[in-house]
Design a protein around this motif. Sequence first.
Motif, PDB file in Angstrom:
ATOM      1  N   SER A 106       0.832  -1.210   0.000  1.00 15.29           N
ATOM      2  CA  SER A 106       0.000   0.000   0.000  1.00 15.29           C
ATOM      3  C   SER A 106       0.866   1.259   0.000  1.00 15.29           C
ATOM      4  O   SER A 106       0.439   2.301  -0.482  1.00 15.29           O
ATOM      5  CB  SER A 106      -0.942  -0.008   1.199  1.00 15.29           C
ATOM      6  N   TRP A 160      -4.638   8.314  -3.341  1.00 16.62           N
ATOM      7  CA  TRP A 160      -3.636   7.350  -2.893  1.00 16.62           C
ATOM      8  C   TRP A 160      -2.958   7.798  -1.602  1.00 16.62           C
ATOM      9  O   TRP A 160      -2.567   6.972  -0.778  1.00 16.62           O
ATOM     10  CB  TRP A 160      -2.515   7.182  -3.948  1.00 16.62           C
ATOM     11  N   PHE A 185      -4.440   3.594   4.127  1.00 17.03           N
ATOM     12  CA  PHE A 185      -4.106   2.539   3.178  1.00 17.03           C
ATOM     13  C   PHE A 185      -3.561   1.247   3.793  1.00 17.03           C
ATOM     14  O   PHE A 185      -4.036   0.176   3.442  1.00 17.03           O
ATOM     15  CB  PHE A 185      -3.156   3.077   2.093  1.00 17.03           C
ATOM     16  N   PHE A 209      -5.597  -2.055   3.120  1.00 19.17           N
ATOM     17  CA  PHE A 209      -5.067  -3.055   2.200  1.00 19.17           C
ATOM     18  C   PHE A 209      -4.950  -4.420   2.876  1.00 19.17           C
ATOM     19  O   PHE A 209      -5.196  -5.445   2.257  1.00 19.17           O
ATOM     20  CB  PHE A 209      -3.689  -2.620   1.670  1.00 19.17           C
TER      21      PHE A 209
END
Lengths: 477, 177
Positions: A251, A262, A267, A271
């Motif tokens: 990630s 992003w 993240f 993930f």
Amino acid sequence: MTAITVIDEPENPLRRAPLVEGTNDFTSVTNIVARVVENKTPKGWYLMFGAAIALLLNLGAMIGYLIFTGIGVWGNNSPVGWGWPIVNFVFWIGIGHAGTLISAILFLFRQKWRTSINRASEAMTIFAVMAAGIFPAIHVGRIWVIWWVFPLPNQMALWPNFKSPLLWDVFAVSTYFTVSLLFWFVGLVPDLATFRDRAAKAGRTVAARVYGAFSLGWHGSNRHWIHYEKAYLILAALSTPLVLSVHSIVSFDFAVSIVPGWHTTIFPPYFVAGAIFSGFGMVLTLMIPARQWLGLQELVTLNHLDNIAKILLLTGTMVGYAYGMEFFIAWYSGSEYEKFCFTNRAFGPYWWAYWIMVSCNVISPQFFWFRSLRRNPMFLFVVSIFVNIGMWFERFVITVSSLNRDFLPSSWGYFSPTIIDILTYAGSFGLFFTFFLLFCRFMPIIAISEVKGVMPQANPHHGHDDHGHGHTAAHTH
Amino acid sequence: MANHWGIVAEFDSASAIYHAAERVTAQGYTKVDAHTPFPVHGLDKALRQGPSHLGWLVICCGATGICLAQLMMWWMNAVDYPMWVSGKQPYAWPSTIPVTFELMVLLSAFGAVFGMFGINKLPRFHHPIFTHTQFHRVTDDRFFLSIDSTDPKFDRAATAKMLESIGGKHVELLEEE
């Protein structure tokens, strides 16, 4: 083949359901697993193996074409420089997380039901990581200098940039593959010794030699078991943070950049939850047909499938929470670009991909609130396919919908894959299934010695009450 | 005279091998081992076998991994070819954490696996115990107790008789390779 009784009784919360059903003893457990390998190869296996080999050859052809021609054969182009290869990489590496989760994390949590599914899941992990590893390797373009990613002296006297998450990924994925392989092999040694002894007894010399070589002369010595169990525990303790680190680092490939959609702190956990979700989805996709065709219903019981469905429900809901939280933070941050990115994700040109993802990953596991659906193998299988599809789309949505409309409207574009993209991705399934079918045909698909160890007869005080806690301990723990 | 490796007896349940191990060690035998299809809980105590010290080896390997990773990244990116990327220092510890962690895990896993096989002296494809006529069942459903001929209490006749008296079947005297 003997008739198999499938027990479908609600688990009494006051008493643990037996991990092995039917009237099995150590001998019959060995027989159930060994006959998978010793019986004549079924015709269906040849059919599936033929299809898998065809796809694998196609993968070889696609990679050859790519190397001879160049990355332009794919749909990757400005502004979407990361297309299907990274999507496929993250998809496969995510699937590769369930095996180590089952073998390591569930081991540390003393979840003994893991014993009947851990071997096949670890095998799945290794083959999925192999399929994953291909994509970044061929994505570099000039594959003949791929060794520059490793800290090896080269003619430029230049070392890799250790501040790049892509390099962290090299270390994370190669470590993960190596450690998973070692963990799998350590678990296999006593079972390969079982196959060695059976082959030798039946006079199958070649098989006895091959299994013998890989079982390293294992003879079940208790002194060996003491070190073996310690090594297993240490590997589990090492693999638990490892499995969390690998998808966190994957990630980082996204999160360390400054692209809207992003660059978020959610993240790594998001993930990891997604990886576990997709991995368990693939475990169901593989194990439901396998238990049926190979007659393993007494070892891989409905209670096992029920437990996996609960994990899917949990992780699917966590992923759904992450999707919601991304939107909340995009709004709450007040960042124009974040807000635009997420509106674009759900209602822009890729709205269809976004809603496929949400339906498959968030809505489909919600059926598992119902016990009858968790214990319906056919239904589980169908949902597991949806999970696989949904998790591929998740990576597609994250990658493509964040890149296709970046800061400058003049550089916006729409990504479309080429036929080469599609065939390469299909080919990666060929690699995965070729290895998995070979595994099912030649290896102990269930961890025989571990299953024996969790049977009530394995307790040295079984049948005696001479130590006070004997009998009840055997049945309730 | 052929050298003897030891005497091996077969038992048919986890509980039988556990009680046999307790009785054999209680009689003063010290070079006793069990051979079982799976690790039998508590058998190490019945056999008076100590715990594994593999953990110390793994800690050393893990520490080596950490040092190696730090030295590698510092030397390569800050000393041998100082590299400035996006305004970050050539060596900055936060960005070294992932690789350091991975190398720690990798070397520890090598230590655990190869250390375990090394301590167990495996691979060893020929072992006197494989000559026992029933020993192929050790990986299936039978449990074996072996008494080494180097045990001070070892006596061909008396030890064999004792193993039979505590319920051992197929008591066999095995020869050294």
